[in-house]
Structure formats: C-alpha cells, structure tokens
Design an enzyme around this catalytic site. Structure first.
Site, mmCIF file in Angstrom:
data_model
loop_
_atom_site.group_PDB
_atom_site.id
_atom_site.type_symbol
_atom_site.label_atom_id
_atom_site.label_comp_id
_atom_site.label_asym_id
_atom_site.label_seq_id
_atom_site.Cartn_x
_atom_site.Cartn_y
_atom_site.Cartn_z
ATOM 1 N N LYS A 60 0.874 -1.170 0.000
ATOM 2 C CA LYS A 60 0.000 0.000 0.000
ATOM 3 C C LYS A 60 0.912 1.221 0.000
ATOM 4 O O LYS A 60 1.633 1.467 0.963
ATOM 5 C CB LYS A 60 -0.921 0.014 1.212
ATOM 6 C CG LYS A 60 -1.840 1.239 1.239
ATOM 7 C CD LYS A 60 -2.567 1.368 2.552
ATOM 8 C CE LYS A 60 -3.269 2.717 2.599
ATOM 9 N NZ LYS A 60 -3.820 3.019 3.939
ATOM 10 N N ALA A 75 -9.489 6.025 3.505
ATOM 11 C CA ALA A 75 -9.343 7.253 4.297
ATOM 12 C C ALA A 75 -10.616 8.090 4.319
ATOM 13 O O ALA A 75 -11.242 8.329 3.283
ATOM 14 C CB ALA A 75 -8.186 8.112 3.802
ATOM 15 N N GLY A 76 -10.973 8.532 5.522
ATOM 16 C CA GLY A 76 -12.071 9.474 5.709
ATOM 17 C C GLY A 76 -13.393 8.873 6.119
ATOM 18 O O GLY A 76 -14.313 9.601 6.496
ATOM 19 N N ASN A 81 -9.511 2.028 9.346
ATOM 20 C CA ASN A 81 -8.655 1.824 10.511
ATOM 21 C C ASN A 81 -9.209 2.599 11.703
ATOM 22 O O ASN A 81 -9.768 2.028 12.630
ATOM 23 C CB ASN A 81 -7.215 2.227 10.215
ATOM 24 C CG ASN A 81 -6.232 1.746 11.277
ATOM 25 O OD1 ASN A 81 -5.049 1.633 11.028
ATOM 26 N ND2 ASN A 81 -6.689 1.436 12.475
ATOM 27 N N THR A 82 -9.083 3.931 11.661
ATOM 28 C CA THR A 82 -9.431 4.759 12.813
ATOM 29 C C THR A 82 -10.881 4.583 13.254
ATOM 30 O O THR A 82 -11.174 4.555 14.455
ATOM 31 C CB THR A 82 -9.169 6.240 12.489
ATOM 32 O OG1 THR A 82 -7.835 6.385 12.007
ATOM 33 C CG2 THR A 82 -9.360 7.104 13.713
#
Length: 257
Positions: free
Chosen positions: A96, A184-185, A206-207
């Site tokens: 990645k 992401a986001g 992830n987050t």
C-alpha cells in the site's frame, strides 16, 4: 467475489491494524470484521524489536493476507526504500503506497506517488496507491503499472465521510473495470454504505474501528454496511426524483358515492 491483482477475496472490507487498545482487541475486531486483508505499517513491526515480532505473530495467527504500507513516508525515495524493506519482512510483493505531501491534511503528494508507483511496479511490486479522487492522477497511476486505485473520500482519520460524491461517481464511471477501494475518511457504517452504493469495490478502514468504544462491534457493523451497500448497487439503487410518485396506482381504485 473481488479480484485484486491475482487474488480473489470475498470480503470487501480491508482493515488497518494501528491504534487498537490492545492486541486482544485488535484480534477480536479483525475476526468480527471477517476481513481477509489487513494493512500493517513496517514501522509498527520493527520499532519494538521482540514486541514487533510478537505483533507479526498475532497477525499471522489471524490467517489474513498482509498488505504492508509505507505510512509516514514523504518522498518517493523514502517510500521505495520502505516498500523494499517491507517485502523482505512480510514476504509479499503487495504494498500500500503512501507518499504524504501535506502535514495537516495528510493529502498524498501525487507527483511523488506516481514516481514511486512506477519504480515499484517495474521492480515487481503489486501497488495499492493511496491517492486523491483526481482522474488525471488516476490515469498516471494506471500508466505507471498500478492495477488497483485507492482514492480517499476525506482526510485520513477525519471521519468526515464522502466529501465529493460527484468526483467519486466520476471516478467509478471513468474506470469501470479497475478495482476501486475507498481509503481514508470513512467514519461511520453509513459512510461505507454510501460509497459502496456508488459501485466502489471495497473500503479500507482503521481509525473508525480502532477508535470506537467497542472495536469488534463496530467492525461487525461496518462489514454489514459494506455488504448492504454492495447489494444495493448490484440490485440497482432508485435515483432521487423531483416529484412525489404514488406507490399505489390510482387506476382501478374504489369509488364511493
């Protein structure tokens, strides 16, 4: 079934492994998500010596395919070096590719990204580039040898959800045969369902999972939302209309006098 490079997967959820409260919580979240691919930072693996080795053993025990990433790299040279080290550590050609260009937004440096993608593709890597929703950049990445694109929908870790649905629709329409993974986001399962309804092939999180009060429960919720979004896309989502349309036909209704 989704094919990325020469690998077929059934789960359309890819899960990051950073930021979990404990290895046990991470393990529970990965299992609950039913993911077949997890991302791992090389720095996370090597920084702690024996601790890093223990972390890698945990990932291996989960039975998932590993997608190493070049998180934290800010130049093409740094990203290429990190990718080569990751190939040695994790025994995979998958990478990645992240090349960060802005410290505040963590937006990728698309010029360095294309440069690094070309170098790595020529050296046998199978590159998953973290990119923007720009069509020209996407074209350059494909020309550089990438066969998968990973556009953001908002800044990393922001949890803002899709910020430019028009651009995401355009990307899907412009590259109908390229696997597109939103990276992401994403902050909520509803965000994931939204991009999947647009026809995107998968979502990398992830987050949103690691930072939840109950990561395993959140991972399960995301897995279901992604599946629902994909089913909606395949079934054919009803587009919004400007006027009301009765669901019950007026012809043949009973008339009382």
């Amino acid at each position: 079934m989704l094919q990325v490079y020469d690998t077929e997967i059934t789960s359309r959820l890819l899960l990051g492994t950073a930021g979990y409260p404990s290895p046990a919580v991470l393990s529970d979240a990965v299992r609950a998500s039913q993911t077949q691919i997890v991302t791992v930072s090389l720095r996370r693996e090597t920084a702690g010596g024996k601790a890093g080795g223990a972390f890698f053993e945990l990932i291996r025990e989960l039975g998932t395919k590993i997608l190493p990433n070049t998180a934290g790299c800010h130049t093409a040279k740094e990203a290429v070096l990190t990718a080569k080290m990751a190939r040695e550590v994790f025994r995979t050609n998958w990478i990645k590719l992240e090349v960060i260009g802005n410290h505040d937004t963590l937006q990728p440096d698309v010029f360095a990204l294309v440069e690094a993608a070309r170098i790595l593709s020529n050296e046998g890597f199978e590159v998953f580039p973290y990119t923007t929703d720009d069509l020209v950049v996407a074209e350059r990445l494909l020309e550089a040898g990438c066969r998968v694109l990973m556009p953001w929908c908002a800044p990393i870790g922001s949890a803002m959800g899709p910020q430019n649905l028009s651009a995401l629709r355009s990307m899907r329409a412009h590259f109908p045969d390229v696997p597109l993974i939103v990276d992401a986001g994403i902050g909520r399962p509803s965000h994931a369902a939204t991009v999947m309804e647009l026809g995107f092939d998968a979502v990398l999180l992830n987050t949103a999972v690691a930072g939840a009060g109950d990561p395993a429960l959140m991972a399960s919720g995301f897995a279901r939302a992604i599946e629902a979004g994909r089913q909606a896309f395949e079934a054919g989502v009803l587009e919004p209309r400007d006027m009301a349309v009765p669901s019950t036909p007026v012809i043949g209704k009973a008339v009382f006098s």
